[in-house]
Design a protein around this motif. Structure first.
Motif, PDB file in Angstrom:
ATOM      1  N   THR A  22       1.022  -1.173  -0.074  1.00  0.00           N
ATOM      2  CA  THR A  22       0.103   0.117  -0.010  1.00  0.00           C
ATOM      3  C   THR A  22       0.927   1.273   0.052  1.00  0.00           C
ATOM      4  N   ARG A  23       0.320   2.390  -0.294  1.00  0.00           N
ATOM      5  CA  ARG A  23       0.949   3.592  -0.485  1.00  0.00           C
ATOM      6  C   ARG A  23       1.689   3.902   1.085  1.00  0.00           C
ATOM      7  N   GLU A  24       0.550   3.552   1.950  1.00  0.00           N
ATOM      8  CA  GLU A  24       1.128   3.890   3.324  1.00  0.00           C
ATOM      9  C   GLU A  24       2.132   3.070   3.843  1.00  0.00           C
ATOM     10  N   GLU A  25       2.107   2.022   3.656  1.00  0.00           N
ATOM     11  CA  GLU A  25       3.380   1.116   3.818  1.00  0.00           C
ATOM     12  C   GLU A  25       4.802   1.581   3.079  1.00  0.00           C
ATOM     13  N   ILE A  26       4.604   2.013   1.883  1.00  0.00           N
ATOM     14  CA  ILE A  26       5.884   2.712   1.364  1.00  0.00           C
ATOM     15  C   ILE A  26       6.096   3.835   2.210  1.00  0.00           C
ATOM     16  N   ARG A  27       5.180   4.491   2.398  1.00  0.00           N
ATOM     17  CA  ARG A  27       5.476   5.849   3.132  1.00  0.00           C
ATOM     18  C   ARG A  27       5.994   5.636   4.628  1.00  0.00           C
ATOM     19  N   ASP A  28       5.708   4.582   5.221  1.00  0.00           N
ATOM     20  CA  ASP A  28       6.213   4.155   6.598  1.00  0.00           C
ATOM     21  C   ASP A  28       7.651   3.705   6.403  1.00  0.00           C
ATOM     22  N   ALA A  29       8.088   2.895   5.206  1.00  0.00           N
ATOM     23  CA  ALA A  29       9.236   2.476   4.862  1.00  0.00           C
ATOM     24  C   ALA A  29      10.266   3.809   4.672  1.00  0.00           C
ATOM     25  N   ILE A  30       9.599   4.735   3.840  1.00  0.00           N
ATOM     26  CA  ILE A  30      10.607   5.982   3.742  1.00  0.00           C
ATOM     27  C   ILE A  30      11.049   6.654   5.153  1.00  0.00           C
ATOM     28  N   SER A  31       9.935   6.838   6.002  1.00  0.00           N
ATOM     29  CA  SER A  31      10.069   7.294   7.061  1.00  0.00           C
ATOM     30  C   SER A  31      10.990   6.684   8.168  1.00  0.00           C
ATOM     31  N   GLN A  32      11.111   5.319   8.038  1.00  0.00           N
ATOM     32  CA  GLN A  32      12.199   4.422   8.646  1.00  0.00           C
ATOM     33  C   GLN A  32      13.443   4.663   8.232  1.00  0.00           C
ATOM     34  N   LEU A  33      13.613   4.922   6.890  1.00  0.00           N
ATOM     35  CA  LEU A  33      14.789   4.945   6.370  1.00  0.00           C
ATOM     36  C   LEU A  33      15.224   6.481   6.640  1.00  0.00           C
ATOM     37  N   GLU A  34      14.635   7.464   6.597  1.00  0.00           N
ATOM     38  CA  GLU A  34      14.820   8.673   6.963  1.00  0.00           C
ATOM     39  C   GLU A  34      15.540   8.887   8.366  1.00  0.00           C
ATOM     40  N   GLU A  35      14.790   8.149   9.325  1.00  0.00           N
ATOM     41  CA  GLU A  35      15.453   7.991  10.787  1.00  0.00           C
ATOM     42  C   GLU A  35      16.813   7.210  10.622  1.00  0.00           C
ATOM     43  N   GLU A  36      16.950   6.027   9.833  1.00  0.00           N
ATOM     44  CA  GLU A  36      18.197   5.459  10.056  1.00  0.00           C
ATOM     45  C   GLU A  36      19.321   6.319   9.282  1.00  0.00           C
ATOM     46  N   TYR A  37      18.651   7.285   8.342  1.00  0.00           N
ATOM     47  CA  TYR A  37      19.959   8.132   7.681  1.00  0.00           C
ATOM     48  C   TYR A  37      20.156   9.207   8.356  1.00  0.00           C
ATOM     49  N   ALA A  38      19.486   9.320   9.259  1.00  0.00           N
ATOM     50  CA  ALA A  38      19.743  10.847  10.053  1.00  0.00           C
ATOM     51  C   ALA A  38      21.110  11.196  10.909  1.00  0.00           C
ATOM     52  N   GLU A  39      21.866  10.011  11.062  1.00  0.00           N
ATOM     53  CA  GLU A  39      23.217  10.450  11.573  1.00  0.00           C
ATOM     54  C   GLU A  39      24.093   9.797  10.780  1.00  0.00           C
ATOM     55  N   ARG A  40      23.825   9.671   9.397  1.00  0.00           N
ATOM     56  CA  ARG A  40      24.963   9.088   8.341  1.00  0.00           C
ATOM     57  C   ARG A  40      25.472  10.253   7.370  1.00  0.00           C
ATOM     58  N   VAL A  41      26.330   9.884   6.639  1.00  0.00           N
ATOM     59  CA  VAL A  41      26.755  11.049   5.724  1.00  0.00           C
ATOM     60  C   VAL A  41      26.077  11.242   4.468  1.00  0.00           C
ATOM     61  N   VAL A  42      25.203  10.152   4.398  1.00  0.00           N
ATOM     62  CA  VAL A  42      24.109  10.496   3.255  1.00  0.00           C
ATOM     63  C   VAL A  42      22.794  10.738   3.821  1.00  0.00           C
ATOM     64  N   GLU A  43      21.774  11.256   3.078  1.00  0.00           N
ATOM     65  CA  GLU A  43      20.468  11.618   3.708  1.00  0.00           C
ATOM     66  C   GLU A  43      19.521  11.237   2.564  1.00  0.00           C
ATOM     67  N   LEU A  44      18.408  10.920   3.095  1.00  0.00           N
ATOM     68  CA  LEU A  44      17.197  10.914   2.266  1.00  0.00           C
ATOM     69  C   LEU A  44      16.405  12.238   2.001  1.00  0.00           C
ATOM     70  N   LYS A  45      16.325  12.728   0.930  1.00  0.00           N
ATOM     71  CA  LYS A  45      16.149  14.261   0.577  1.00  0.00           C
ATOM     72  C   LYS A  45      14.735  13.826  -0.319  1.00  0.00           C
ATOM     73  N   GLN A  46      13.842  14.677   0.357  1.00  0.00           N
ATOM     74  CA  GLN A  46      12.442  14.806  -0.544  1.00  0.00           C
ATOM     75  C   GLN A  46      12.510  15.828  -1.380  1.00  0.00           C
ATOM     76  N   ILE A  47      12.266  15.851  -2.754  1.00  0.00           N
ATOM     77  CA  ILE A  47      12.335  16.599  -3.643  1.00  0.00           C
ATOM     78  C   ILE A  47      10.782  16.558  -4.455  1.00  0.00           C
ATOM     79  N   ASP A  48      10.119  17.799  -4.081  1.00  0.00           N
ATOM     80  CA  ASP A  48       8.451  17.732  -4.405  1.00  0.00           C
ATOM     81  C   ASP A  48       7.747  16.480  -3.868  1.00  0.00           C
ATOM     82  N   ARG A  49       7.341  15.770  -4.601  1.00  0.00           N
ATOM     83  CA  ARG A  49       6.657  14.523  -4.194  1.00  0.00           C
ATOM     84  C   ARG A  49       7.482  13.110  -4.365  1.00  0.00           C
TER      85      ARG A  49
END
Length: 231
Positions: free
Chosen positions: A39-66
């Motif tokens: 589902t779209r919600e499951e994908i959003r949850d996965a993206i949120s988890q990745l954002e948290e995991e990347y928070a302290e790393r040298v790379v980041e998950l960046k949102q560009i528009d949608r």
């Protein structure tokens, strides 16, 4: 986290690492079988988890528009740029002023741009910006001549590492130009592919005179035009 959710997160992370461009949720959904997609919600949850995991790393998950992409953080630009075989593309002052006016005043016509700049806009500049897909025609003004209205694109946001147009510095917060230039230089130096020959092919040959088509850093002039906006 369940095994299925963990695997979904891994799939999305792998896709973002190899995509070479920001991915929307719709694009991510095309990776899965039509009979059993997440589902779209499951994908959003996965993206949120990745954002948290990347928070302290040298790379980041960046949102560009949608859409989202994985990129190196700005602070590491001074080191990363030394790996580039070619210098990032540099553009004429006239082209960047035109782009900035479109970004801050969109939708605008060619005549609107000329009113702000005080000089005519070369057809080659508009063609170059359209060719780079930084701008597009968004409509036609209902006046004699029916001039085209131009606005920026998602590719513009991606190139300048912006989530949305709201991240453009407000005109009322204009600061020292050198500071702004340095900040945006770091952003552009980290643009995926900024050091490639395809980007370097964009030069000052946009149809303006030699005096106006100066070899200036791309971000500096993008902000300079805001002085004209305040007048």
């Amino acid at each position: 986290m369940s095994d299925s959710n963990a695997e979904l997160k891994n799939i999305i992370e792998a896709a973002l690492l190899v995509a070479g461009q920001p991915l929307t949720i719709d694009k991510m959904l095309t990776m899965f079988p039509s009979e059993s997609p997440p589902t779209r919600e499951e994908i959003r949850d996965a993206i949120s988890q990745l954002e948290e995991e990347y928070a302290e790393r040298v790379v980041e998950l960046k949102q560009i528009d949608r859409a989202w992409r994985i990129q190196t953080r700005d602070k590491y630009a001074p080191w990363i740029t030394r790996l580039a075989e070619e210098r990032p593309a540099r553009y004429s002052r006239a082209l960047l002023e035109t782009l900035a006016i479109i970004a801050y005043r969109q939708p605008v016509t060619r005549g609107d741009i000329e009113d702000v700049r005080g000089v005519s806009v070369s057809t080659d500049i508009i063609k170059t910006l359209l060719g780079r897909e930084w701008i597009r025609q968004v409509g036609i003004r209902n006046v004699p001549g029916r001039p085209a209205l131009y606005g920026t694109t998602r590719e513009f946001l991606e190139h300048f590492n912006l989530k949305s147009l709201e991240e453009l510095p407000p005109l009322s917060a204009l600061r020292d130009l050198d500071v702004i230039s340095n900040e945006l230089n770091l952003r552009l130096d980290l643009e995926p592919g900024a050091e490639t020959s395809s980007s370097a092919a964009m030069t000052a040959s946009d149809g303006e005179s030699h005096d106006e088509a100066q070899d200036v850093p791309e971000p500096a002039t993008l902000i300079e035009v805001r002085s004209a906006e305040r007048e």
